[in-house]
Motif scaffolding. Sequence first.
Motif, PDB file in Angstrom:
ATOM      1  N   ASN A  74      42.386  61.725  50.778  1.00 15.55           N
ATOM      2  CA  ASN A  74      41.580  60.539  50.501  1.00 15.55           C
ATOM      3  C   ASN A  74      42.097  59.862  49.238  1.00 15.55           C
ATOM      4  OD1 ASN A  74      39.638  62.766  51.668  1.00 15.55           O
ATOM      5  ND2 ASN A  74      38.918  60.786  52.378  1.00 15.55           N
ATOM      6  N   LEU A  75      42.056  58.536  49.253  1.00 22.51           N
ATOM      7  CA  LEU A  75      42.538  57.747  48.125  1.00 22.51           C
ATOM      8  C   LEU A  75      41.549  56.633  47.835  1.00 22.51           C
ATOM      9  CD1 LEU A  75      45.030  56.866  46.247  1.00 22.51           C
ATOM     10  CD2 LEU A  75      45.577  55.310  48.118  1.00 22.51           C
ATOM     11  N   LYS A  76      41.217  56.483  46.560  1.00 20.39           N
ATOM     12  CA  LYS A  76      40.446  55.329  46.092  1.00 20.39           C
ATOM     13  C   LYS A  76      41.376  54.539  45.180  1.00 20.39           C
ATOM     14  CE  LYS A  76      35.821  57.298  46.238  1.00 20.39           C
ATOM     15  NZ  LYS A  76      35.227  56.470  47.243  1.00 20.39           N
ATOM     16  N   GLN A  77      41.468  53.245  45.453  1.00 18.50           N
ATOM     17  CA  GLN A  77      42.378  52.386  44.702  1.00 18.50           C
ATOM     18  C   GLN A  77      41.616  51.205  44.140  1.00 18.50           C
ATOM     19  OE1 GLN A  77      44.157  49.323  46.762  1.00 18.50           O
ATOM     20  NE2 GLN A  77      46.086  49.341  45.651  1.00 18.50           N
ATOM     21  N   SER A  78      41.983  50.801  42.926  1.00 14.15           N
ATOM     22  CA  SER A  78      41.521  49.519  42.390  1.00 14.15           C
ATOM     23  C   SER A  78      42.737  48.822  41.793  1.00 14.15           C
ATOM     24  CB  SER A  78      40.418  49.710  41.345  1.00 14.15           C
ATOM     25  OG  SER A  78      40.902  50.405  40.225  1.00 14.15           O
ATOM     26  N   LEU A  79      42.877  47.548  42.123  1.00 13.66           N
ATOM     27  CA  LEU A  79      44.005  46.736  41.657  1.00 13.66           C
ATOM     28  C   LEU A  79      43.429  45.448  41.092  1.00 13.66           C
ATOM     29  CD1 LEU A  79      47.083  46.127  41.504  1.00 13.66           C
ATOM     30  CD2 LEU A  79      46.889  45.202  43.833  1.00 13.66           C
ATOM     31  N   HIS A  80      43.648  45.219  39.797  1.00 16.90           N
ATOM     32  CA  HIS A  80      43.139  44.032  39.104  1.00 16.90           C
ATOM     33  C   HIS A  80      44.337  43.232  38.612  1.00 16.90           C
ATOM     34  CE1 HIS A  80      39.271  46.056  39.167  1.00 16.90           C
ATOM     35  NE2 HIS A  80      39.871  47.113  38.647  1.00 16.90           N
ATOM     36  N   CYS A  81      44.425  41.978  39.033  1.00 17.25           N
ATOM     37  CA  CYS A  81      45.539  41.116  38.636  1.00 17.25           C
ATOM     38  C   CYS A  81      45.016  39.767  38.171  1.00 17.25           C
ATOM     39  CB  CYS A  81      46.496  40.892  39.808  1.00 17.25           C
ATOM     40  SG  CYS A  81      47.312  42.387  40.385  1.00 17.25           S
ATOM     41  N   ALA A  82      45.732  39.176  37.213  1.00 20.79           N
ATOM     42  CA  ALA A  82      45.351  37.850  36.715  1.00 20.79           C
ATOM     43  C   ALA A  82      46.584  37.084  36.264  1.00 20.79           C
ATOM     44  CB  ALA A  82      44.379  37.987  35.549  1.00 20.79           C
ATOM     45  N   SER A  83      46.535  35.775  36.511  1.00 18.60           N
ATOM     46  CA  SER A  83      47.535  34.846  35.986  1.00 18.60           C
ATOM     47  C   SER A  83      46.780  33.863  35.104  1.00 18.60           C
ATOM     48  CB  SER A  83      48.246  34.120  37.129  1.00 18.60           C
ATOM     49  OG  SER A  83      47.372  33.197  37.750  1.00 18.60           O
ATOM     50  N   ASP A  84      47.433  32.780  34.704  1.00 13.42           N
ATOM     51  CA  ASP A  84      46.745  31.783  33.888  1.00 13.42           C
ATOM     52  C   ASP A  84      45.606  31.109  34.648  1.00 13.42           C
ATOM     53  OD1 ASP A  84      48.331  32.307  31.696  1.00 13.42           O
ATOM     54  OD2 ASP A  84      49.761  30.709  32.163  1.00 13.42           O
ATOM     55  N   SER A  85      45.753  30.937  35.957  1.00 11.41           N
ATOM     56  CA  SER A  85      44.726  30.216  36.717  1.00 11.41           C
ATOM     57  C   SER A  85      44.197  30.984  37.931  1.00 11.41           C
ATOM     58  CB  SER A  85      45.295  28.878  37.194  1.00 11.41           C
ATOM     59  OG  SER A  85      46.356  29.099  38.109  1.00 11.41           O
ATOM     60  N   TYR A  86      44.583  32.237  38.086  1.00  8.09           N
ATOM     61  CA  TYR A  86      44.222  32.953  39.301  1.00  8.09           C
ATOM     62  C   TYR A  86      43.959  34.415  38.981  1.00  8.09           C
ATOM     63  CZ  TYR A  86      44.255  34.087  44.232  1.00  8.09           C
ATOM     64  OH  TYR A  86      43.874  34.476  45.476  1.00  8.09           O
ATOM     65  N   LYS A  87      43.019  35.031  39.701  1.00  9.03           N
ATOM     66  CA  LYS A  87      42.794  36.466  39.557  1.00  9.03           C
ATOM     67  C   LYS A  87      42.275  37.041  40.866  1.00  9.03           C
ATOM     68  CE  LYS A  87      38.090  37.189  38.051  1.00  9.03           C
ATOM     69  NZ  LYS A  87      37.254  37.930  37.139  1.00  9.03           N
ATOM     70  N   PHE A  88      42.505  38.330  41.040  1.00  9.75           N
ATOM     71  CA  PHE A  88      41.879  39.048  42.139  1.00  9.75           C
ATOM     72  C   PHE A  88      41.610  40.485  41.734  1.00  9.75           C
ATOM     73  CE2 PHE A  88      46.424  39.263  43.121  1.00  9.75           C
ATOM     74  CZ  PHE A  88      46.633  40.594  43.466  1.00  9.75           C
ATOM     75  N   ASP A  89      40.541  41.039  42.306  1.00 11.94           N
ATOM     76  CA  ASP A  89      40.090  42.404  42.058  1.00 11.94           C
ATOM     77  C   ASP A  89      39.952  43.098  43.401  1.00 11.94           C
ATOM     78  OD1 ASP A  89      39.697  42.353  39.177  1.00 11.94           O
ATOM     79  OD2 ASP A  89      38.108  40.902  39.610  1.00 11.94           O
ATOM     80  N   LEU A  90      40.973  43.834  43.757  1.00  9.76           N
ATOM     81  CA  LEU A  90      41.045  44.490  45.059  1.00  9.76           C
ATOM     82  C   LEU A  90      40.718  45.967  44.901  1.00  9.76           C
ATOM     83  CD1 LEU A  90      42.030  44.154  48.049  1.00  9.76           C
ATOM     84  CD2 LEU A  90      44.287  44.809  47.217  1.00  9.76           C
ATOM     85  N   SER A  91      39.872  46.496  45.772  1.00  8.55           N
ATOM     86  CA  SER A  91      39.608  47.932  45.767  1.00  8.55           C
ATOM     87  C   SER A  91      39.601  48.423  47.208  1.00  8.55           C
ATOM     88  CB  SER A  91      38.286  48.257  45.071  1.00  8.55           C
ATOM     89  OG  SER A  91      37.215  47.649  45.733  1.00  8.55           O
ATOM     90  N   SER A  92      39.939  49.695  47.372  1.00  8.18           N
ATOM     91  CA  SER A  92      39.964  50.270  48.707  1.00  8.18           C
ATOM     92  C   SER A  92      39.595  51.742  48.659  1.00  8.18           C
ATOM     93  CB  SER A  92      41.341  50.090  49.360  1.00  8.18           C
ATOM     94  OG  SER A  92      42.330  50.748  48.606  1.00  8.18           O
ATOM     95  N   ASP A  93      39.133  52.226  49.789  1.00  9.27           N
ATOM     96  CA  ASP A  93      38.765  53.623  49.980  1.00  9.27           C
ATOM     97  C   ASP A  93      39.403  54.039  51.297  1.00  9.27           C
ATOM     98  OD1 ASP A  93      37.594  56.109  49.965  1.00  9.27           O
ATOM     99  OD2 ASP A  93      35.539  55.381  49.900  1.00  9.27           O
ATOM    100  N   VAL A  94      40.390  54.940  51.230  1.00 16.47           N
ATOM    101  CA  VAL A  94      41.236  55.232  52.378  1.00 16.47           C
ATOM    102  C   VAL A  94      41.214  56.721  52.701  1.00 16.47           C
ATOM    103  CG1 VAL A  94      43.587  55.018  53.271  1.00 16.47           C
ATOM    104  CG2 VAL A  94      42.734  53.341  51.645  1.00 16.47           C
TER     105      VAL A  94
END
Length: 167
Positions: A74-94
């Motif tokens: 099992n894997l739990k992932q969180s990926l947080h990314c940001a630029s000057d005008s954009y961001k995303f917060d991705l998480s998953s449970d696999v």
Amino acid sequence: MKLFGSSLYGQALRAVGVGAALMLSASAVHAQANGPFAGFAGSWTGTGTVALSNGTTERIRCKADYKVAPSGMNLKQSLHCASDSYKFDLSSDVTSQGDRISGNWSEASRNIFGNLQGTAGGGRIDVFVEASGFAANLNLQTNGSKQVVQIDSKGEIRGVTITMTKT
């Protein structure tokens, strides 16, 4: 009468308990080291680019955290990314069954969530993620302390490429 004091019987029981704990720890490390998510556990940081549907490309900064269960399945992932005008917060449970994986994912800043399925093994994860009105291919490749993440879609985000190192 001492049952667990300094008697030989008490020392033997403590030795058996310590031995059992070491064996369980070694089993968990072995499963994690040999499971489909081997090499992913830990924190990662890096930079990359995001290509948006309007044709612009921006540099982004990212941080990822991966938690692999002691079973290695099992894997739990969180990926947080940001630029000057954009961001995303991705998480998953696999969860994996052999080299096949499936699970759930979400993107917090847009309140999108869905399912994923694909394969994992040999330091690589390849999945297809989908939600209502959104689909993408997500590929992660880990080699030692280096990881490359690629996302390709037809939505607002056309493509993401991130290179990270383990911290």
